[in-house]
Design a protein around this motif. Structure first.
Motif, PDB file in Angstrom:
ATOM      1  N   VAL A 228      18.211 -59.721   8.156  1.00  0.00           N
ATOM      2  CA  VAL A 228      19.608 -59.545   7.751  1.00  0.00           C
ATOM      3  C   VAL A 228      19.926 -58.064   7.839  1.00  0.00           C
ATOM      4  N   GLU A 234      28.329 -55.806   1.648  1.00  0.00           N
ATOM      5  CA  GLU A 234      28.722 -57.098   2.204  1.00  0.00           C
ATOM      6  C   GLU A 234      27.572 -58.089   2.300  1.00  0.00           C
ATOM      7  N   VAL A 235      26.323 -57.608   2.444  1.00  0.00           N
ATOM      8  CA  VAL A 235      25.214 -58.534   2.705  1.00  0.00           C
ATOM      9  C   VAL A 235      24.198 -58.613   1.570  1.00  0.00           C
ATOM     10  N   ASP A 237      24.344 -59.911  -1.437  1.00  0.00           N
ATOM     11  CA  ASP A 237      24.263 -61.259  -2.020  1.00  0.00           C
ATOM     12  C   ASP A 237      23.591 -62.237  -1.067  1.00  0.00           C
ATOM     13  N   GLU A 238      23.854 -62.094   0.223  1.00  0.00           N
ATOM     14  CA  GLU A 238      23.227 -62.970   1.207  1.00  0.00           C
ATOM     15  C   GLU A 238      21.707 -62.753   1.238  1.00  0.00           C
ATOM     16  N   ARG A 240      19.857 -61.690  -1.243  1.00  0.00           N
ATOM     17  CA  ARG A 240      19.310 -62.281  -2.466  1.00  0.00           C
ATOM     18  C   ARG A 240      19.198 -63.804  -2.333  1.00  0.00           C
ATOM     19  N   ARG A 241      20.181 -64.424  -1.703  1.00  0.00           N
ATOM     20  CA  ARG A 241      20.181 -65.882  -1.560  1.00  0.00           C
ATOM     21  C   ARG A 241      19.051 -66.341  -0.650  1.00  0.00           C
ATOM     22  N   VAL A 242      18.962 -65.756   0.559  1.00  0.00           N
ATOM     23  CA  VAL A 242      17.936 -66.210   1.506  1.00  0.00           C
ATOM     24  C   VAL A 242      16.544 -65.826   1.007  1.00  0.00           C
ATOM     25  N   ILE A 274      22.428 -61.817  11.015  1.00  0.00           N
ATOM     26  CA  ILE A 274      21.655 -62.702  10.138  1.00  0.00           C
ATOM     27  C   ILE A 274      20.893 -63.640  11.056  1.00  0.00           C
TER      28      ILE A 274
END
Length: 276
Positions: A228, A234-235, A237-238, A240-242, A274
């Motif tokens: 990522v 902007e990224v 949170d993404e 942390r999620r993945v 990503i």
């Protein structure tokens, strides 16, 4: 190293971050000269790490060899303070040296060649060299060792994101995640880029992220690789999620990332991506 019939010889071989094709010619040569490969098993959740090592041996070693495993000592990861953390690490390394000393004594005859296969590069955030220093200092065994460097996760991260680690005339700093805030405070607003390793706490989420890009990767060089990149704001949170999903799936995670401040005169960044 010259075999003398008395000394046990160890090669510490850097094997890259997971891709068998990342092995250097020097690493393959050292593996083919090894009689016994010594492996510390980190338990069922990380059994894939042992399997990856065996896959590399199957792919590159043609002669006879043995693989012997021992259980890696438990490590206390609950210490937060710097003093408690250092003491916990030193205690773990001492117990690890106990296990490795017994492994070398019992499984490697004098005059034989043994090897530890180390992820990435042995010189960067790995305990194997410190453990061998401890064993040789004890004087219980005649042990000699050499080091074969490997492709680190830092180099692999930059290659997979198609970026340089440094920018023109600027330094690069490498820090564990637990020291990220201190490192950034010491550096000021923009004194080079920062590579972060061993960040179980996801320290990047506590940064404002304004104007900063992140290049993040997990399981780099393996079939489970995740990449990522983009503006941190902007990224984050993404990531942390993945990261949470990957850890839940595999039971463990190894990730590394680069933080790069984006001053206006530095030109465009690589487009965010990503890849899962």
């Amino acid at each position: 190293m010259t075999l003398d019939g008395r000394t046990r010889f160890i090669t510490v071989i850097g094997i890259g971050s997971g891709d068998p094709d990342q092995l250097t010619l020097a690493a393959v040569k050292a593996m083919r000269e090894t009689d016994v490969f010594l492996v510390l098993d980190k338990g069922r959740q990380k059994s894939s790490l042992v399997r990856l090592r065996r896959d590399m041996l199957d792919a590159h070693v043609t002669g006879p060899y043995r693989v012997v495993e021992a259980e890696d000592p438990w490590r206390d990861r609950s210490q937060d303070g710097s003093t408690g953390y250092r003491e916990a690490v030193h205690d773990w390394r001492r117990r690890r040296a106990d296990v490795c000393e017994q492994l070398i004594r019992d499984e490697l005859a004098p005059g034989e060649r043994g090897a530890f296969l180390v992820w990435g590069d042995p010189s960067l955030y790995d305990s194997t060299l410190a453990v061998l220093e401890d064993i040789t200092a004890r004087g219980n065994l005649a042990v000699d060792y050499r080091v074969v460097p490997g492709i680190s996760s830092v180099s692999a991260l930059a290659a997979r994101h198609r970026i340089g680690l440094n920018r023109v005339g600027r330094p690069v700093h490498i820090t564990p995640g637990r020291r990220l805030s201190d490192t950034l405070a010491a550096l000021g607003n923009d004194d080079g880029d920062v590579v972060v390793m061993l960040d179980a706490q996801e320290s990047f989420q506590h940064l404002s992220g304004e104007g900063t890009w992140i290049y993040w990767g997990a399981y780099i060089g393996t079939p489970d690789e995740i990449l990522v990149s983009g503006p941190l704001s902007e990224v984050a949170d993404e990531i942390r999620r993945v990261r949470a999903e990957a850890r839940a799936t595999h039971g463990w995670i190894m990730d590394t990332y680069l933080l790069r401040p984006r001053p206006h005169d530095d030109g465009p960044a690589n487009p965010g991506q990503i890849v899962i």
